[in-house]
Design an enzyme around this catalytic site. Structure first.
Site, PDB file in Angstrom:
ATOM      1  N   GLU A  83      -9.352  -2.201   5.419  1.00 24.46           N
ATOM      2  CA  GLU A  83     -10.231  -1.365   6.858  1.00 24.46           C
ATOM      3  C   GLU A  83     -11.380  -2.290   6.961  1.00 24.46           C
ATOM      4  OE1 GLU A  83      -8.385   0.032   8.603  1.00 24.46           O
ATOM      5  OE2 GLU A  83      -8.397   2.392   8.051  1.00 24.46           O
ATOM      6  N   ASP A 122       0.657  -0.795   0.072  1.00 26.49           N
ATOM      7  CA  ASP A 122       0.116   0.171  -0.238  1.00 26.49           C
ATOM      8  C   ASP A 122       1.219   1.093   0.110  1.00 26.49           C
ATOM      9  OD1 ASP A 122       1.170  -0.491   2.600  1.00 26.49           O
ATOM     10  OD2 ASP A 122      -0.964  -0.342   3.320  1.00 26.49           O
ATOM     11  N   ASN A 161      -7.159  -2.470  14.584  1.00 23.13           N
ATOM     12  CA  ASN A 161      -8.436  -3.292  13.346  1.00 23.13           C
ATOM     13  C   ASN A 161      -8.902  -4.068  13.212  1.00 23.13           C
ATOM     14  OD1 ASN A 161      -7.752  -1.666  11.162  1.00 23.13           O
ATOM     15  ND2 ASN A 161      -9.230  -0.359  11.254  1.00 23.13           N
ATOM     16  N   HIS A 180      -7.257  -4.749  10.333  1.00 27.05           N
ATOM     17  CA  HIS A 180      -6.304  -4.215   9.567  1.00 27.05           C
ATOM     18  C   HIS A 180      -5.270  -5.279   8.582  1.00 27.05           C
ATOM     19  CE1 HIS A 180      -5.138  -0.678   9.699  1.00 27.05           C
ATOM     20  NE2 HIS A 180      -3.356  -1.498   9.345  1.00 27.05           N
TER      21      HIS A 180
HETATM   22  C1  GLP Z   1      -0.493   0.316   8.337  1.00 28.77           C
HETATM   23  C2  GLP Z   1      -0.196  -0.658   7.323  1.00 28.77           C
HETATM   24  C3  GLP Z   1      -0.476  -2.209   7.184  1.00 28.77           C
HETATM   25  C4  GLP Z   1       0.358  -2.388   8.773  1.00 28.77           C
HETATM   26  C5  GLP Z   1      -0.029  -1.852   9.999  1.00 28.77           C
HETATM   27  C6  GLP Z   1       0.231  -2.428  10.996  1.00 28.77           C
HETATM   28  O1  GLP Z   1      -1.688   1.121   9.006  1.00 28.77           O
HETATM   29  N1  GLP Z   1      -1.088   0.038   5.863  1.00 28.77           N
HETATM   30  O2  GLP Z   1       0.233  -2.566   6.587  1.00 28.77           O
HETATM   31  O3  GLP Z   1       0.679  -4.116   8.991  1.00 28.77           O
HETATM   32  O4  GLP Z   1      -0.435  -0.417   9.840  1.00 28.77           O
HETATM   33  O5  GLP Z   1       1.637  -1.349  11.425  1.00 28.77           O
HETATM   34  P1  GLP Z   1       2.395  -1.196  12.828  1.00 28.77           P
HETATM   35  O6  GLP Z   1       3.308  -2.576  12.310  1.00 28.77           O
HETATM   36  O7  GLP Z   1       3.292  -0.247  12.531  1.00 28.77           O
HETATM   37  O8  GLP Z   1       1.635  -2.034  14.364  1.00 28.77           O
END
Ligand code: GLP
Length: 252
Positions: free
Chosen positions: A154, A79, A147, A149
């Site tokens: 989402e 993404d 959440n 995702h």
């Molecule tokens: C972001 C990314 C995800 C990631 C998630 C968790 O929103 N788009 O790909 O897995 O957050 O992030 P973190 O690893 O910093 O907790």
């Protein structure tokens, strides 16, 4: 560290619970390095966020020590924030270059990510879907949003989704604001690989660490398969490994 298989609830998910973040990252690195040594032309689906940073550091150290060769690997990322050029420090393109690609010697032309500055959203989504079709992934790394995702899919994203534009959930904007100097700088929209495309990877590796992921981990592993918790779709994947530390696994 121990393994658990929830035979009834999750037919396919292989679950590894580690003591802490470092052990989670080390175990993930073993799997990723093996994927590349067994297939130097592997197509790797990669993720951003803070969770994979320990894994990425270990891949860099392993290359320095053991000379693992990434010159023929191709990568696709999940993404990208809308509106951020790839030179922007908060863009995921920049994150990947600084935290992984440069140090592993992965040439920019072997990497793929959505273009956050694309003005024709539909055309950009179609371009990325065509890229994914050309590059079937041998391996897909995923983090997990608090959440539930995955990538930026989402809650209530259709399981049949391909690359699309999302409006980020308020909780995601808040979670991700720690990486920006203020919350108003966090983009509200992003391009993301869809759930259908994620599920097309041959092998999936999900990492989660910390107590703030415990509810999402529970839903992903033990909850019903539902679009309201996007990661639950992974229960349907034939080769999905989850590595979580004790804190993230605390509700299992
Ligand atoms: C972001 C990314 C995800 C990631 C998630 C968790 O929103 N788009 O790909 O897995 O957050 O992030 P973190 O690893 O910093 O907790």
């Amino acid at each position: 560290m121990y393994r658990r298989k929830f035979a009834k609830e999750t037919q396919n998910m292989n679950i590894i619970i580690t003591d802490d973040y470092e052990q989670m990252s080390a175990r993930a690195a073993e799997i990723a390095v093996r994927t590349v040594t067994e297939n130097p032309n592997a197509v790797l689906g990669l993720a951003t966020g803070t969770t994979p940073l320990g894994l990425y550091k270990r891949l860099i150290a392993d290359r320095a020590q053991n000379g693992t060769d990434y010159s023929a690997v191709r990568t696709v990322n999940l993404d990208e924030y809308m509106g951020l050029p790839k030179t922007h420090e908060q863009s995921y393109a920049y994150f990947m270059r600084k935290n992984l690609f440069d140090a592993l010697g992965i040439a920019p032309e072997n990497t793929n990510i959505e273009d956050g500055t694309a003005t024709d959203e539909q055309a950009e989504c179609a371009r990325y879907d065509a890229t994914l079709e050309k590059l079937p992934r041998d391996f897909q790394l995923l983090g997990l949003g608090s959440n539930g995702h995955i990538a930026f899919n989402e809650p209530n994203t259709p399981f049949g989704s391909t690359t699309h534009v999302v409006t980020l959930a308020d909780s995601t904007v808040k979670d991700n604001s720690r990486l920006f100097s203020q919350i108003s700088e966090v983009p509200r929209k992003a391009f993301t690989m869809g759930l259908k495309s994620i599920m097309q990877a041959k092998k999936i590796l999900v990492l989660a660490s910390g107590a703030n992921k415990a509810d999402a981990v529970f839903g992903m592993v033990r909850g019903e398969v539902t679009e309201s918790l996007p990661a639950s779709v992974l229960q349907l994947h034939p080769d999905c490994t989850l590595i979580v530390d004790k804190a993230a696994a605390s509700k299992l």
